[in-house]
Design an enzyme around this catalytic site. Structure first.
Site, mmCIF file in Angstrom:
data_model
loop_
_atom_site.group_PDB
_atom_site.id
_atom_site.type_symbol
_atom_site.label_atom_id
_atom_site.label_comp_id
_atom_site.label_asym_id
_atom_site.label_seq_id
_atom_site.Cartn_x
_atom_site.Cartn_y
_atom_site.Cartn_z
ATOM 1 N N ASN A 100 -9.162 11.883 -1.151
ATOM 2 C CA ASN A 100 -8.193 12.723 -0.448
ATOM 3 C C ASN A 100 -7.711 13.868 -1.344
ATOM 4 O O ASN A 100 -7.730 13.779 -2.573
ATOM 5 C CB ASN A 100 -7.017 11.877 0.048
ATOM 6 N N LYS A 111 -9.754 2.841 14.644
ATOM 7 C CA LYS A 111 -8.445 3.296 15.134
ATOM 8 C C LYS A 111 -8.475 3.420 16.664
ATOM 9 O O LYS A 111 -7.537 3.005 17.355
ATOM 10 C CB LYS A 111 -8.056 4.632 14.484
ATOM 11 N N LYS A 158 -9.278 2.262 4.811
ATOM 12 C CA LYS A 158 -9.051 3.619 5.323
ATOM 13 C C LYS A 158 -9.947 4.707 4.745
ATOM 14 O O LYS A 158 -9.688 5.890 4.940
ATOM 15 C CB LYS A 158 -7.591 4.003 5.103
ATOM 16 N N THR A 201 -7.196 11.258 13.540
ATOM 17 C CA THR A 201 -8.663 11.218 13.617
ATOM 18 C C THR A 201 -9.126 10.930 15.055
ATOM 19 O O THR A 201 -10.240 11.287 15.424
ATOM 20 C CB THR A 201 -9.236 10.189 12.607
ATOM 21 N N GLY A 244 0.825 -1.215 0.000
ATOM 22 C CA GLY A 244 0.000 0.000 0.000
ATOM 23 C C GLY A 244 0.856 1.261 0.000
ATOM 24 O O GLY A 244 2.087 1.207 -0.111
ATOM 25 N N TYR A 245 0.175 2.377 0.129
ATOM 26 C CA TYR A 245 0.852 3.686 -0.009
ATOM 27 C C TYR A 245 1.924 3.885 1.073
ATOM 28 O O TYR A 245 3.118 3.996 0.756
ATOM 29 C CB TYR A 245 -0.227 4.770 0.059
ATOM 30 N N PHE A 260 -0.729 12.319 10.870
ATOM 31 C CA PHE A 260 -1.561 13.428 10.429
ATOM 32 C C PHE A 260 -1.869 13.176 8.934
ATOM 33 O O PHE A 260 -2.315 12.083 8.626
ATOM 34 C CB PHE A 260 -0.919 14.763 10.842
ATOM 35 N N ASP A 288 -4.582 -12.611 3.339
ATOM 36 C CA ASP A 288 -5.431 -11.718 4.114
ATOM 37 C C ASP A 288 -5.174 -11.950 5.596
ATOM 38 O O ASP A 288 -5.270 -13.080 6.078
ATOM 39 C CB ASP A 288 -6.895 -12.032 3.756
ATOM 40 N N SER A 322 -4.179 7.303 13.786
ATOM 41 C CA SER A 322 -4.467 8.511 13.016
ATOM 42 C C SER A 322 -4.821 9.669 13.931
ATOM 43 O O SER A 322 -5.357 9.473 15.027
ATOM 44 C CB SER A 322 -5.646 8.206 12.095
ATOM 45 N N TYR A 374 -14.560 4.000 10.457
ATOM 46 C CA TYR A 374 -13.106 3.973 10.238
ATOM 47 C C TYR A 374 -12.372 4.550 11.445
ATOM 48 O O TYR A 374 -11.465 3.928 11.998
ATOM 49 C CB TYR A 374 -12.735 4.769 8.969
HETATM 50 C C1 UD1 Z 1 -9.271 11.823 6.371
HETATM 51 C C2 UD1 Z 1 -9.529 11.285 7.749
HETATM 52 C C3 UD1 Z 1 -8.278 10.666 8.296
HETATM 53 C C4 UD1 Z 1 -7.790 9.603 7.357
HETATM 54 C C5 UD1 Z 1 -7.506 10.254 6.010
HETATM 55 C C6 UD1 Z 1 -6.988 9.245 5.025
HETATM 56 C C7 UD1 Z 1 -11.143 12.479 9.108
HETATM 57 C C8 UD1 Z 1 -11.386 13.627 9.994
HETATM 58 N N1 UD1 Z 1 -9.913 12.373 8.637
HETATM 59 O O1 UD1 Z 1 -8.442 12.959 6.520
HETATM 60 O O2 UD1 Z 1 -8.531 10.076 9.537
HETATM 61 O O3 UD1 Z 1 -6.639 9.020 7.882
HETATM 62 O O4 UD1 Z 1 -8.708 10.851 5.531
HETATM 63 O O5 UD1 Z 1 -7.995 8.550 4.385
HETATM 64 O O6 UD1 Z 1 -12.011 11.713 8.834
HETATM 65 N N2 UD1 Z 1 -10.526 18.529 0.454
HETATM 66 C C9 UD1 Z 1 -11.003 19.388 -0.519
HETATM 67 N N3 UD1 Z 1 -11.280 18.877 -1.762
HETATM 68 C C10 UD1 Z 1 -11.099 17.561 -2.054
HETATM 69 C C11 UD1 Z 1 -10.606 16.686 -1.059
HETATM 70 C C12 UD1 Z 1 -10.338 17.203 0.180
HETATM 71 O O7 UD1 Z 1 -11.190 20.585 -0.284
HETATM 72 O O8 UD1 Z 1 -11.393 17.175 -3.205
HETATM 73 C C13 UD1 Z 1 -10.215 19.073 1.784
HETATM 74 C C14 UD1 Z 1 -11.032 18.431 2.881
HETATM 75 O O9 UD1 Z 1 -12.245 19.102 3.045
HETATM 76 C C15 UD1 Z 1 -10.100 18.592 4.056
HETATM 77 C C16 UD1 Z 1 -8.697 18.526 3.441
HETATM 78 O O10 UD1 Z 1 -8.871 18.773 2.068
HETATM 79 O O11 UD1 Z 1 -10.286 19.838 4.633
HETATM 80 C C17 UD1 Z 1 -8.028 17.178 3.629
HETATM 81 O O12 UD1 Z 1 -8.920 16.168 3.186
HETATM 82 P P1 UD1 Z 1 -8.482 14.643 3.021
HETATM 83 O O13 UD1 Z 1 -7.266 14.558 2.185
HETATM 84 O O14 UD1 Z 1 -9.680 13.864 2.588
HETATM 85 O O15 UD1 Z 1 -8.036 14.197 4.473
HETATM 86 P P2 UD1 Z 1 -8.785 14.333 5.878
HETATM 87 O O16 UD1 Z 1 -10.231 14.473 5.702
HETATM 88 O O17 UD1 Z 1 -8.063 15.375 6.648
#
Ligand code: UD1
Length: 345
Positions: free
Chosen positions: A203, A157, A88, A130, A13-14, A182, A61, A128, A153
């Site tokens: 993400n 954790k 995740k 989280t 994985g990543y 983070f 698995d 995480s 999820y």
């Molecule tokens: C989330 C989970 C974290 C998990 C991680 C990896 C929560 C609070 N956090 O992190 O536990 O380990 O995913 O899967 O549930 N954003 C945009 N546009 C996009 C995508 C994201 O604006 O198209 C913003 C989001 O609103 C956020 C930031 O970018 O504010 C980061 O988002 P993301 O990369 O999804 O990570 P988290 O939500 O922080």
């Protein structure tokens, strides 16, 4: 002195693949187990091209204890485990909670159960930020209160941390390091390995690099009316190679008997809060490539702001995330370009 063998679950994985690279470069023999549910075998080629060594690989698995028993019988020299094998995606976990509880918890329980009988001394667990939910105060230390999880999820954790703690408190002769990540971003500077999201990325960074590549029309910035300087959410984006290196330090410390207690917890972040809009800027300045984006409504369940106080990891592990964000963004972009060259995306 030869280093002990490490079992890396979820090692294709990543974060797992970047950690295998750092482990091998530090001289640890590795065996990976992965069910390839969210990765593929070619990752092993990338690892081999970077390090010159192909890690041993078992397709299997970890929720199946018989598979793990066989693995430990085949590799009697495993002394440490780094457990990345988990699902995740926050949204998916809301739709398929049992899958998340089963995958993430059965895997951990099976591993813990088999450690002592097979001479395995310690396990590093991927947790995480989280677990802190929406913190009252930033940056968060390891003593910041845990908040009730907002997704299955996130709950896996928290429960996993409790399972490890209860097991060790019961007197089990094993040690653990719990690492609270983070927001891991970027890719290996060689562009041989990186993040390979399945379908439309959830993400931020994979969505951003795919938009820069023209695969997605525009990036939605989820909310610009948060209580932050520019209104967008703030995260602590940590370079994946920095993160990988922390695992090498953590496992080395644990297996050489230097842990202060049988369970240690560390935040892994940079200590810097960066907003979504600032990250887009950082990408554009580092690469010279514009990312079409627009402000969109808030995304349900998002945390407004969270960043780490990494002092414990800095002082006790002697580890620091020091890759400049510009380099991280450049590596993420080069990886996206490599995927295009390889005809993958
Ligand atoms: C989330 C989970 C974290 C998990 C991680 C990896 C929560 C609070 N956090 O992190 O536990 O380990 O995913 O899967 O549930 N954003 C945009 N546009 C996009 C995508 C994201 O604006 O198209 C913003 C989001 O609103 C956020 C930031 O970018 O504010 C980061 O988002 P993301 O990369 O999804 O990570 P988290 O939500 O922080």
């Amino acid at each position: 002195m030869t280093k002990p063998r490490i079992l890396v679950t979820g090692g294709t994985g990543y974060i797992g693949s970047h950690t295998v690279v750092e482990l091998q470069q530090a001289g640890y023999p590795v065996v990976i187990i992965d069910n390839l549910s969210n990765s593929n075998r070619e990752v092993l080629d990338g690892i081999e091209r970077i390090t010159g060594t192909r890690p041993d690989f078992v397709e299997g698995d970890c929720t199946d204890i018989a598979t793990l028993r066989q693995l430990f019988a085949d590799y009697s020299d495993i002394k440490g485990i780094i457990n990345f094998a988990a699902s995740k995606a926050v949204g998916e976990s809301v739709e398929k909670p049992l899958m998340y509880y089963r995958n993430n918890l059965d895997t951990l329980i099976n591993l813990l159960d088999l450690m002592a009988p097979n001479g395995v001394e310690g396990i590093v667990f991927s947790s995480s930020c989280t677990v802190y939910g929406e913190p009252d105060i930033n940056p968060v230390t390891e003593n910041t209160p845990i908040k009730k999880a907002t997704s299955p999820y996130g709950n896996t954790k928290q429960i996993s941390e409790d399972i490890i703690t209860d097991f060790i408190h019961s007197g089990a002769p094993v040690k653990s390091v719990i690492l609270r990540y983070f927001n891991p971003v970027g890719a290996h500077p060689s562009s041989e390995i990186g993040e390979l999201p399945n379908g439309v990325p959830n993400n931020l960074v994979p969505y951003l690099t795919q938009t820069a590549m023209g695969i997605r029309k525009e990036l939605s910035v989820f909310g610009d009316d948060y209580d932050t300087p520019d209104g967008s959410c703030i995260r602590d984006f940590i370079d994946v190679v920095d993160l990988a290196k922390a695992h090498v330090t953590a496992i080395g410390r644990m297996l050489s008997g230097k842990s202060e207690s049988a369970i240690e917890i560390f935040n892994l972040g940079t200590g810097r809060g960066v907003s979504v809009l600032e990250l887009i800027d950082a990408f554009e300045s580092a690469t010279g490539v514009k990312v079409p984006h627009r402000i969109a409504p808030r995304r349900a369940g998002d945390i407004e702001k969270v960043w780490a106080d990494p002092t414990r990891a800095n002082t006790i592990l002697g580890w620091k995330a020091d890759t400049p964000i510009a380099d991280t963004m450049l590596n993420a972009w080069h990886w996206q370009q490599r995927l295009r060259q390889r005809g993958i995306m």
